[in-house]
Design an enzyme around this catalytic site. Structure first.
Site, PDB file in Angstrom:
ATOM      1  N   ALA A 107       0.831  -1.202   0.000  1.00 17.48           N
ATOM      2  CA  ALA A 107       0.000   0.000   0.000  1.00 17.48           C
ATOM      3  C   ALA A 107       0.864   1.251   0.000  1.00 17.48           C
ATOM      4  CB  ALA A 107      -0.938  -0.017   1.209  1.00 17.48           C
TER       5      ALA A 107
ATOM      6  N   ALA B 232      -1.663  10.755  -4.521  1.00 18.99           N
ATOM      7  CA  ALA B 232      -0.283  10.332  -4.796  1.00 18.99           C
ATOM      8  C   ALA B 232      -0.310   9.002  -5.530  1.00 18.99           C
ATOM      9  CB  ALA B 232       0.514  10.208  -3.503  1.00 18.99           C
TER      10      ALA B 232
ATOM     11  N   PHE C 187      -6.486   2.025  -4.748  1.00 20.49           N
ATOM     12  CA  PHE C 187      -6.090   1.169  -5.871  1.00 20.49           C
ATOM     13  C   PHE C 187      -5.052   0.137  -5.428  1.00 20.49           C
ATOM     14  CE2 PHE C 187      -7.308   5.161  -8.172  1.00 20.49           C
ATOM     15  CZ  PHE C 187      -8.475   4.654  -8.695  1.00 20.49           C
ATOM     16  N   ILE C 188      -5.311  -0.494  -4.292  1.00 20.30           N
ATOM     17  CA  ILE C 188      -4.370  -1.461  -3.745  1.00 20.30           C
ATOM     18  C   ILE C 188      -4.718  -2.864  -4.242  1.00 20.30           C
ATOM     19  CG2 ILE C 188      -3.336  -2.384  -1.657  1.00 20.30           C
ATOM     20  CD1 ILE C 188      -2.869   0.668  -2.239  1.00 20.30           C
TER      21      ILE C 188
ATOM     22  N   ARG D  61     -12.464 -18.468 -41.284  1.00 17.81           N
ATOM     23  CA  ARG D  61     -13.631 -17.613 -41.518  1.00 17.81           C
ATOM     24  C   ARG D  61     -13.683 -17.174 -42.977  1.00 17.81           C
ATOM     25  NH1 ARG D  61     -18.768 -15.946 -40.460  1.00 17.81           N
ATOM     26  NH2 ARG D  61     -18.978 -13.649 -40.520  1.00 17.81           N
TER      27      ARG D  61
ATOM     28  N   GLY E 271     -14.495  -9.365 -35.463  1.00 15.64           N
ATOM     29  CA  GLY E 271     -15.781  -8.706 -35.669  1.00 15.64           C
ATOM     30  C   GLY E 271     -16.665  -8.786 -34.436  1.00 15.64           C
TER      31      GLY E 271
ATOM     32  N   GLU F 139       1.956  -0.110 -11.720  1.00 20.17           N
ATOM     33  CA  GLU F 139       3.403  -0.318 -11.586  1.00 20.17           C
ATOM     34  C   GLU F 139       4.195   0.662 -12.459  1.00 20.17           C
ATOM     35  OE1 GLU F 139       4.352  -2.075  -9.272  1.00 20.17           O
ATOM     36  OE2 GLU F 139       2.966  -3.727  -8.937  1.00 20.17           O
TER      37      GLU F 139
ATOM     38  N   THR G 281       2.991   4.285 -14.862  1.00 23.51           N
ATOM     39  CA  THR G 281       2.253   4.601 -16.091  1.00 23.51           C
ATOM     40  C   THR G 281       3.192   4.749 -17.292  1.00 23.51           C
ATOM     41  OG1 THR G 281       2.423   6.983 -15.720  1.00 23.51           O
ATOM     42  CG2 THR G 281       0.519   5.860 -14.745  1.00 23.51           C
TER      43      THR G 281
END
Length: 390
Positions: free
Chosen positions: A127, A133, A159-160, A269, A340, A364, A366
């Site tokens: 955490a 932050a 966001f832990i 396909r 599709g 981890e 950005t």
């Protein structure tokens, strides 16, 4: 220059691949069925059973030192195995792991936190992120004030990952506001859930979800300080750095599996009397995906190689994380487009990957933070163009 795998590396990778194919991948359709029915996926007990079964094959603690019962594999081999894990969408990982910074624990803390985590008896979470932050981890405001021999923790972490299931948290807190977080003002604490913190689920576009951790005058004894007072930021950087090559290694596995599905679909396909693989537009999607996938693979393996070579891995790992995360998003997007309408349904795992891999460009570190690190290293002369071959 040899780009091949040694016999040992190939044997370990192939054994992991065989275990995943025989024991884990057969669960994929049931997992998709449950998710379509808005039911929970595989539960903790099922995943734990798979980990224990893998242990009988010798797969336990990929990065864990041998003195703690782990395999202590080189980073390159760990990368190869994470790619194998990425090929399937069951949320499985081999057991016997613990946060790398837990090895800084005292002998008493290892008995209480590290060893039970390695054995799977306890679950931890790390955490550091807060509402104000995220990428700027040095801006944390979560406080810890001394009260006799104890510390009183107050604040919120957000966001832990794993925060909803964790038995204890490794919490980074400000212990000396005057010094600043980067310069010894933050400390890491080991905090049992039973000490009074609570978690709140955060819904996301992906499966599962992270948590907010709320601390309101949580009392923690000084014996629960991890490392030294003031070492919190350094430990946080060490912890986050571990994911810089494992996350894109996982992304390579996802991209490989998705691209294989696209190739098979293009070969079967038919539209307007011909297989869609005969169309140049489809061929270019496949060609671009394979080229980017192969480029990412070597960036990632080079980052892992720098770890094994004892070199500073930060620059190479940032490039691997940046390119690998972008690559898997582009590949999965093309694969969904190629399928599709069927790709957009929950009958196939493609839309699931589409939602999952978007996170890879955020957590981890950005994309923007990786670019900052890469450019800073070059502009300040910390590294040279061409890396170790310069």
């Amino acid at each position: 220059m040899d780009f091949g795998l040694s016999d040992e590396e190939r044997a370990i990778r192939d054994t992991a691949r065989d275990f995943i194919a025989r024991e884990v991948m057969p669960l994929e359709q049931e997992l998709l069925r449950r998710e379509r029915a808005h039911q929970p996926g595989l539960d903790r007990a099922q995943l734990r059973e798979l980990q224990l079964k893998a242990r009988t094959f010798g797969f336990w603690g990929l990065a864990t030192p041998q003195r703690y019962g782990g395999m202590e594999l080189p980073a390159v081999v760990q990368s190869l195995i994470w790619t194998e894990i990425g090929r399937m969408f069951v949320p499985f990982r081999f057991g016997g792991e613990a946060d790398n910074i837990l090895f800084h624990a005292t002998d008493e803390q290892k008995q209480e936190f590290l060893l039970p985590t390695i054995e799977g008896e306890r679950i931890s979470c790390f955490a550091i992120t807060e509402p104000g932050a995220g990428s700027d981890a040095a801006n944390i405001r979560f406080s810890a004030r001394r009260d006799g021999d104890d510390w009183i923790l107050n604040g919120e972490k957000t966001f832990i990952t794993g925060g909803n299931d964790a038995d204890f948290a490794i919490v980074n807190a400000v212990t000396d506001p005057e010094r600043g977080t980067r310069h010894g003002g933050a400390t890491a604490f080991l905090v049992d859930r039973a000490m009074g913190w609570r978690s709140e689920f955060i819904p996301t576009m992906g499966e599962g979800g992270p948590a907010s951790l709320v601390f309101d005058d949580v009392r923690v004894p000084k014996r629960n300080i991890l490392g030294e007072i003031g070492q919190g930021f350094a430990l946080g950087v060490e912890r986050i750095g571990k994911g810089r090559y494992t996350i894109p290694s996982h992304a390579v596995g996802i991209a490989e599996r998705a691209l294989r599905m696209a190739i098979e679909y293009a070969d079967t396909r038919e539209t307007f009397g011909a297989k869609i693989g005969t169309n140049q537009a489809i061929q270019w999607m496949i060609a671009d995906s394979e080229t980017e996938l192969e480029a990412a693979r070597w960036l990632i393996l080079r980052a892992a190689w720098t770890v094994d070579a004892g070199l500073d891995p930060r620059h190479a790992s940032s490039m691997a994380k940046l390119y690998g995360a972008g690559m898997v998003n582009r590949v999965v997007d093309r694969v969904l487009q190629l399928h599709g309408g069927m790709g957009y349904t929950r009958e196939l795992p493609i839309e699931r990957w589409y939602r999952q891999v978007r996170l890879y460009r955020i957590f981890e570190g950005t994309d923007e933070m990786q670019r900052l690190i890469i450019a800073r290293d070059l502009l300040r002369g910390y590294t040279k163009l061409g890396g170790h071959l310069a």
